[in-house]
Write a protein that holds these residues in place. Structure first.
Motif, mmCIF file in Angstrom:
data_model
loop_
_atom_site.group_PDB
_atom_site.id
_atom_site.type_symbol
_atom_site.label_atom_id
_atom_site.label_comp_id
_atom_site.label_asym_id
_atom_site.label_seq_id
_atom_site.Cartn_x
_atom_site.Cartn_y
_atom_site.Cartn_z
ATOM 1 N N GLU A 17 0.824 -1.194 0.000
ATOM 2 C CA GLU A 17 0.000 0.000 0.000
ATOM 3 C C GLU A 17 0.866 1.256 0.000
ATOM 4 O OE1 GLU A 17 -2.751 -0.221 3.286
ATOM 5 O OE2 GLU A 17 -3.761 -1.964 2.441
ATOM 6 N N GLU A 33 2.145 1.902 -3.495
ATOM 7 C CA GLU A 33 1.108 2.412 -4.386
ATOM 8 C C GLU A 33 0.954 3.920 -4.259
ATOM 9 O OE1 GLU A 33 -2.575 0.322 -3.932
ATOM 10 O OE2 GLU A 33 -1.661 -1.589 -4.472
ATOM 11 N N THR A 34 1.079 4.449 -3.045
ATOM 12 C CA THR A 34 0.924 5.892 -2.855
ATOM 13 C C THR A 34 2.239 6.642 -3.002
ATOM 14 O OG1 THR A 34 1.170 5.666 -0.459
ATOM 15 C CG2 THR A 34 -1.078 5.632 -1.350
#
Length: 181
Positions: free
Chosen positions: A1, A4-5
Motif C-alpha cells: 500500500e 502504491e501511494t
C-alpha cells in the motif's frame, strides 16, 4: 500500500528487497519492484528482477521477452554489448524458432565482430532442433557465416550439405554449394 501511494519510499523498497529473498514471495515482489526500478533507472536491479521473473516463468515466449529486455539494458544502460550477446544467446535457446534473438545476435555479431561466437551458438542450437525445416534454416545461416565472414569454405560446405540432406531440392543451398566448390 505504501508503494502504491509513494513508489519511491526508500524504507518500503528496502523492505521489498529483503522480502524478495524469500522463495514464496519472489515473483510477486519482483513484479512490484520492476516499475519502481524502471522509474529510478536502476538498471542492474531491474536485470535482477527480470532474472527472478524468468526463473518463475513457464512460457518460453515471455522468457524470450524478458531476456530481450535484459539484453537491451545491458547494451544501452550498461554499455556491455558482449553481455547482451550472451543474454540473447539464452533467448535463442529458449525458443530457436523465434526470429528476434537471431536478428539481434546477428546485429551484435556484426558490430562486435563475434562471428565465431555466433557460429558456435548456432551450431550448438541446431543439434537440439527437431523441426527439420528450422534445422535447415540454421545450417544455411551457419554456412553463410562460415563462407562470407569466416572464410571457412570447408565448414560452409558441410553445412550446405546438411541443408541438402534435409531438403534435397533446396535451390539456394545447392547453388551456394556449387559456388563454394
Amino acid at each position: 500500500e505504501i508503494i502504491e501511494t509513494e513508489p519511491e519510499n526508500e524504507p518500503a523498497v528496502e523492505a521489498l528487497e529483503r522480502l524478495i529473498e524469500h522463495e514464496e514471495f519472489r515473483r510477486e515482489v519482483a513484479e512490484i519492484l520492476e516499475p519502481i526500478y524502471r522509474t529510478l533507472g536502476a538498471w542492474e536491479k531491474l536485470v535482477g528482477v527480470f532474472e527472478i521473473m524468468i526463473a518463475e516463468e513457464e512460457t518460453a515466449a515471455r522468457k524470450v521477452d524478458l531476456l530481450h529486455e535484459i539484453a537491451q539494458l545491458q547494451e544501452t544502460a550498461g554499455d556491455e554489448p558482449e553481455k547482451a550477446f550472451r543474454t540473447l544467446g539464452r533467448a535463442l535457446a529458449e525458443d530457436p524458432s523465434e526470429g528476434r534473438p537471431q536478428e539481434e545476435l546477428e546485429r551484435l555479431a556484426r558490430v562486435l565482430v563475434l562471428y565465431d561466437d555466433l557460429v558456435a551458438l548456432y551450431s550448438g542450437q541446431v543439434e537440439s532442433i527437431d523441426n527439420m525445416e528450422l534445422a535447415a534454416s540454421y545450417h544455411l545461416r551457419i554456412a553463410r557465416l562460415c563462407e562470407e565472414q569466416l572464410q571457412d569454405v570447408d565448414k560452409a560446405i558441410n553445412h550446405y550439405r546438411e541443408v541438402l540432406n534435409i531438403d534435397p531440392m533446396h535451390i539456394e543451398a545447392a547453388t551456394a554449394l556449387e559456388g563454394a566448390y
